[in-house]
Design a protein around this motif. Structure first.
Motif, mmCIF file in Angstrom:
data_model
loop_
_atom_site.group_PDB
_atom_site.id
_atom_site.type_symbol
_atom_site.label_atom_id
_atom_site.label_comp_id
_atom_site.label_asym_id
_atom_site.label_seq_id
_atom_site.Cartn_x
_atom_site.Cartn_y
_atom_site.Cartn_z
ATOM 1 N N PRO A 252 0.821 -1.228 0.000
ATOM 2 C CA PRO A 252 0.000 0.000 0.000
ATOM 3 C C PRO A 252 0.844 1.264 0.000
ATOM 4 O O PRO A 252 0.383 2.315 -0.428
ATOM 5 C CB PRO A 252 -0.821 -0.110 1.288
ATOM 6 N N ALA A 253 2.102 1.163 0.468
ATOM 7 C CA ALA A 253 2.983 2.346 0.506
ATOM 8 C C ALA A 253 3.220 2.910 -0.890
ATOM 9 O O ALA A 253 3.568 4.080 -1.039
ATOM 10 C CB ALA A 253 4.318 1.983 1.154
ATOM 11 N N SER A 254 3.011 2.091 -1.925
ATOM 12 C CA SER A 254 3.211 2.549 -3.309
ATOM 13 C C SER A 254 2.291 3.703 -3.689
ATOM 14 O O SER A 254 2.617 4.487 -4.568
ATOM 15 C CB SER A 254 2.969 1.393 -4.291
ATOM 16 N N VAL A 255 1.130 3.798 -3.041
ATOM 17 C CA VAL A 255 0.149 4.824 -3.449
ATOM 18 C C VAL A 255 0.116 6.024 -2.504
ATOM 19 O O VAL A 255 -0.728 6.897 -2.649
ATOM 20 C CB VAL A 255 -1.281 4.215 -3.578
ATOM 21 N N TYR A 256 1.036 6.087 -1.546
ATOM 22 C CA TYR A 256 0.975 7.144 -0.528
ATOM 23 C C TYR A 256 1.186 8.548 -1.085
ATOM 24 O O TYR A 256 0.835 9.522 -0.426
ATOM 25 C CB TYR A 256 1.980 6.876 0.601
ATOM 26 N N CYS A 257 1.776 8.688 -2.277
ATOM 27 C CA CYS A 257 1.917 10.028 -2.878
ATOM 28 C C CYS A 257 0.569 10.544 -3.375
ATOM 29 O O CYS A 257 0.387 11.749 -3.571
ATOM 30 C CB CYS A 257 2.908 9.998 -4.038
ATOM 31 N N PHE A 258 -0.370 9.611 -3.608
ATOM 32 C CA PHE A 258 -1.689 9.983 -4.152
ATOM 33 C C PHE A 258 -2.761 10.055 -3.065
ATOM 34 O O PHE A 258 -3.593 10.940 -3.065
ATOM 35 C CB PHE A 258 -2.119 8.985 -5.228
ATOM 36 N N LEU A 259 -2.752 9.071 -2.156
ATOM 37 C CA LEU A 259 -3.721 9.079 -1.056
ATOM 38 C C LEU A 259 -3.250 8.155 0.064
ATOM 39 O O LEU A 259 -2.519 7.190 -0.190
ATOM 40 C CB LEU A 259 -5.116 8.658 -1.534
ATOM 41 N N THR A 260 -3.651 8.475 1.283
ATOM 42 C CA THR A 260 -3.302 7.619 2.429
ATOM 43 C C THR A 260 -4.558 7.108 3.131
ATOM 44 O O THR A 260 -4.481 6.200 3.942
ATOM 45 C CB THR A 260 -2.429 8.381 3.441
ATOM 46 N N VAL A 261 -5.719 7.697 2.819
ATOM 47 C CA VAL A 261 -6.980 7.236 3.407
ATOM 48 C C VAL A 261 -7.419 5.972 2.683
ATOM 49 O O VAL A 261 -7.425 5.928 1.450
ATOM 50 C CB VAL A 261 -8.078 8.326 3.304
ATOM 51 N N PHE A 262 -7.799 4.945 3.441
ATOM 52 C CA PHE A 262 -8.131 3.640 2.872
ATOM 53 C C PHE A 262 -9.282 3.741 1.866
ATOM 54 O O PHE A 262 -10.362 4.225 2.171
ATOM 55 C CB PHE A 262 -8.505 2.663 3.985
#
Length: 931
Positions: free
Chosen positions: A812-822
């Protein structure tokens, strides 16, 4: 051609969907009568704590100083209750885990299409059978049990979905919210007589869903300080809630407590597959009706956990996750959930032998009821002379089992009664599986016939339209008519046979599909005869050698789905291709670069799966290479063949460079911000989404000259890929695209080597003009090798940095630049995009290979289709419904993946043509005058 492609897409979609009908249809049946133990239950109420994402070892193991990580819960299992491990099943996701816990059955995979949030099918649960259920926690979990409940007795209290933020300061606040709201709920009941009366009823369930541990595990990994601290906070919260509830009810000893988890988590913070760290979850039960700790001198388990946890002397009672639902039902005396397939774990109960025997009998009858409904449903939809019943549980056997058990209970032979009940449960579960998979062989054969027929037809189309192997034969109209009516008659017989059995409409599709496919094959009988004649005239040794090479190539591809290292072997063989074919003699430099890049790319499949060891610093060399790409272009392309760039072209190129620089900054900045628990900066999020949008437009603004357009596609897609990277995988598309550029040049050398065509100047080659070529050459044997290279590179693009057939490969860390909310769909979409980017790079290179080697894109693509269909047929027969759940899940995901790959390649073919040939032109203000 368009009709053929449309038919191909349709056929492959049917093949893909069929696997879900054959292997993943819903196991649920309806129409059973509720079964309840006739004796009074030991508990009036049950408190269920589900610590989402909690691993068994994380809870049970001791700290480095030999102190327990969860002191209160450790004290419970040592002095007050029973404990063990709950074994979950694939997919280890929150929704299927909670359904198994609370409803007692393992959910079919169709729920993934709804993001594990909505009810794909209606089902019964312990909550539904209770008098009242109050629940607190995540909006992703609680509503599905309230929605499926009959009447208005399941109440939910959820926090906002935005609270589930992987970038938040401390996700433990989600659990604190639950504990605080439960306390205030009980306090408010003292001044609310209606609520107070309801809480004092029997058959009450209190459900606390604790998501903090799961969120911290995703964000910081299970071995992190945050994850372990969260366990301590949950332990403290459980202690406070248990104490408060006991005080509220005046310590009446009528409350049962259960603490467990829906799934575990890998060391790299993901879940979904069948690794032991994901499937082993804790189970601690204490309170009314529950056994006290049982001291033992020795006990045997295949794992060595007991010694590690220093719990060798306390009896460990392992259960399947679905067994917890009948345990809860038995403790508070509610009917067992109608669809439950769990077996009551008697060793957890502290009650009379009579109560245990009656409870077990209720459990057996409840599962037998499902078996009877399933059998009658299958009997109604099958012709009587074709129906084969499940013999071990015939009507007479069922009556015999029930009579015998009831007699044993009356005679107070409780152990014999329990033993007989367990045998009946096992047989009923076998019978349920037997009727659930009753049509599997018949449907599987239909799909396999369709598969073989389609692949044969594509081979015949290639031979007929793209080679010189056959003569044009005039078809006999009379024979064609007879053939058509013969196949139409067969189709009508199949349809009639399905109609009288009232089969679902999907059965008609699967069973009738082979009819038109094989009709198309038989129509090409003259082509088959011509092909056979040509093959007979060939040298036998050469033919066998060619077939062996083709078989070996496809087997390596199939093997790579199981072992990524097979790709390394393949790439090393590719490295030696110029030497084997003597191509290196005429192009030494190109051949040397090809060999070096093949060896370099061969390293990636040997490296650890992406996400397990994040390393942001590895992205910086990648960015530096990309930022110097313009100089690389000058170095690669000689000055005399270089195309002059306009001001607009330079501007577009500069924008691409800027987006690369910004992406590198955003990744580093976001990583630091999350590390310091400051959340995702809004500016970074805006830049990320803008980069994503621009990356699909920028290539269309660049010139359509071969190298310029391919460089532009690489730079634009890499800016997005960098934002989705967490480590060494950022270098992967760079090396892959380097190999693709050299591949285009190598194919030119191969073309000249075999004397098939002239060698065009690639630097001035224009994609737009290439599509206007009307005279394409016919296929040569070497074109099979070209197509195989493409399929191999596509598979390498998929598996080069991880086995994406496994859900837990995604970080999931791969998408943290775009969003962090599940957000399952948004995160899933971004992860799919990350997988697709290397795929697009290979497809665009293949498009360049096709046009520069003067081949119709359809002809090479048809060979690709045959190769991928043969692979899919392999996986179709490798699909299994036995063995471990990991084996079953992996075998099905491989088939789905290779089928998706085939459908995807059809779509990618069109996308690659769009990206390489189309150009967006801005209206020009200046006027040009002709001289």
């Amino acid at each position: 051609v368009s009709v053929f492609i449309l038919a191909g897409l349709l056929v492959h979609c049917v093949f893909l969907v069929s696997i879900f009908d054959i292997y993943f249809s819903s196991p649920l049946v309806h129409g059973m009568t509720p079964q309840q133990t006739p004796l009074p239950p030991p508990a009036k109420r049950l408190v269920l704590f589900v610590a989402d994402g909690l691993r068994a070892d994380s809870l049970y193991e001791l700290n480095s100083n030999n102190t327990p990580r969860a002191p209160y819960l450790r004290g419970i299992l040592e002095n007050n209750g029973s404990w063990g491990i709950s074994h979950t099943r694939v997919p280890t996701e929150s929704r299927p885990g909670h359904v198994a816990l609370i409803a007692g059955f393992y959910e079919d995979v169709s729920a993934v299409a709804k993001g594990w949030k909505e009810n794909p099918v209606e089902f019964d649960s312990v909550f539904n059978e209770s008098k009242y259920t109050w629940s607190w926690g995540s909006p992703d979990i609680l509503p599905m049990f309230a929605k499926g409940a009959t009447g208005d007795h399941v109440y939910t209290f959820c926090y906002a979905a935005e609270s589930e933020d992987f970038g938040a300061q401390d996700a433990a606040k989600l659990d604190m919210w639950v504990f605080d709201h439960v306390k205030s709920f009980f306090n408010s009941s003292r001044s609310n007589q209606t609520l107070f009366s309801a809480l004092n009823e029997e058959k009450v369930v209190l459900f606390l869903h604790l998501l903090g541990i799961d969120t911290n595990g995703h964000a910081h990994r299970p071995n992190s300080r945050e994850y372990k601290e969260n366990i301590k906070k949950v332990d403290k919260g459980v202690k406070e809630i248990a104490s408060m509830i006991d005080n509220f009810y005046g310590n009446d000893g009528k409350t049962a407590f259960i603490l467990t988890s829906d799934h575990g988590m890998t060391d790299w913070g993901s879940h979904g597959a069948g690794h032991p760290s994901e499937t082993l979850t804790p189970l601690i039960v204490w309170g009314a009706g529950v056994n006290y700790p049982q001291k033992v001198t020795s006990q045997f388990f295949e794992d060595n956990f007991l010694k590690e946890w220093k719990l060798e002397n306390l009896k460990r009672l392992d259960v399947n996750q679905a067994d917890i639902a009948p345990l809860m039902a038995s403790l508070i005396g509610v009917p067992f959930p109608l669809n439950s397939v769990g077996t009551l774990p008697l060793e957890y109960l502290n009650n009379s032998a009579h109560f245990k025997a009656e409870s077990m009998f209720t459990n057996a009858v409840q599962i037998l009821e499902q078996f009877k409904v399933k059998m009658s449903q299958k009997k109604e939809t099958t012709l009587s002379f074709l129906f084969t019943p499940f013999k071990p549980l015939s009507d007479s056997e069922q009556i015999n089992f029930l009579k015998k058990t009831r007699l044993y209970i009356q005679q107070q032979k409780y152990d014999e009664a329990v033993s007989l009940c367990k045998t009946l449960i096992n047989l009923a579960l076998e019978g349920l599986s037997y009727y659930h998979t009753y049509d599997r062989l018949f449907l599987g054969l239909s799909i396999a016939m369709g598969f073989v027929g389609w692949t044969t037809y594509v081979i015949l189309v290639i031979i007929k339209t793209h080679t010189n192997l056959t003569k044009t034969v005039q078809t006999n109209n009379k024979e064609s008519t007879v053939l058509f009516y013969s196949f139409a008659f067969v189709g009508m017989i199949i349809a009639f046979f399905l109609l009288i059995q009232t089969c679902p409409w999907t059965y008609y599709v699967y069973c009738l599909l082979p009819v038109p496919v094989w009709y198309a094959v038989v129509r090409e009988l003259p082509v088959i005869q011509d092909l056979a004649t040509n093959l007979m005239s060939l040298h036998i040794g050469q033919s066998i050698g060619f077939l062996l090479v083709c078989t070996l190539g496809i087997e390596i591809l199939v093997f790579s789905f199981f072992y990524r290292s097979a790709l390394t072997i393949g790439l090393l063989v590719f490295a030696g291709w110029p030497v084997i074919t003597q191509l290196w003699v005429q192009a030494k430099t190109t051949a040397l670069v090809w060999t070096l890049l093949c060896v370099l790319l061969a390293i990636f499949p040997l490296m650890p799966v992406v996400g397990r060891e994040p390393n942001i610093t590895l992205m910086h060399p990648c960015s530096l290479i990309l930022l110097n790409m313009r100089y690389l272009y000058i170095f690669v392309v000689p000055e005399e063949t270089r195309v002059e760039q306009s001001q607009m072209d330079i501007f577009v190129s500069s924008l691409s460079m800027l987006s690369i620089a910004l992406s590198t900054y955003v990744v580093s900045s976001t990583h630091d911000s999350l590390k310091n628990k400051q959340g995702l900066p809004v500016l970074n999020q805006i830049i990320s989404w803008m980069t994503l949008v621009s990356s699909s437009v920028l290539p269309l603004l660049s010139p359509t000259f071969l190298f310029q357009r391919l460089f532009s596609i690489l730079l634009s897609l890499m800016s997005t890929y960098l934002l989705l990277s967490t480590g060494y995988e950022a270098l992967f598309p760079l090396v892959l695209s380097g190999l693709m550029f050299v591949w285009i040049n190598m194919e030119q050398e191969a073309l000249q080597h075999y004397g098939l065509s002239f060698k065009p100047k690639l630097a001035v080659f224009n994609f737009t003009y290439a599509t206007d070529i009307t005279q394409f050459r016919q296929l040569h044997l070497d074109d099979i090798r070209r197509s195989f290279f493409f399929v191999f590179f596509i598979v390498t693009a998929f598996f080069g940095t991880g086995n994406i057939a496994s859900v837990n490969s995604f970080d999931p860390a791969s998408v943290y630049c775009f969003l962090t909310v599940f957000s399952p769909f948004m995160m899933g979409g971004l992860l799919v995009l990350k997988v697709v980017i290397p795929f697009v790079l290979v497809s665009c290179a293949f498009e360049a290979v096709q046009v520069t080697t003067q081949l119709s894109s359809k002809s090479l693509f048809l060979i690709v289709l045959v190769i991928s269909d043969i692979m899919a047929l392999h996986f179709f027969f490798l699909v299994k419904d036995y063995g471990s759940w990991l084996d079953i899940g992996t075998s099905i995901s491989h088939y789905v993946l290779v089928m998706s790959l085939t459908i995807f390649m059809m779509l990618m073919n069109g996308l690659a043509q769009l990206l390489t040939t189309k150009r967006l032109e801005f209206p020009r203000r200046t006027k040009h005058h002709s001289t």
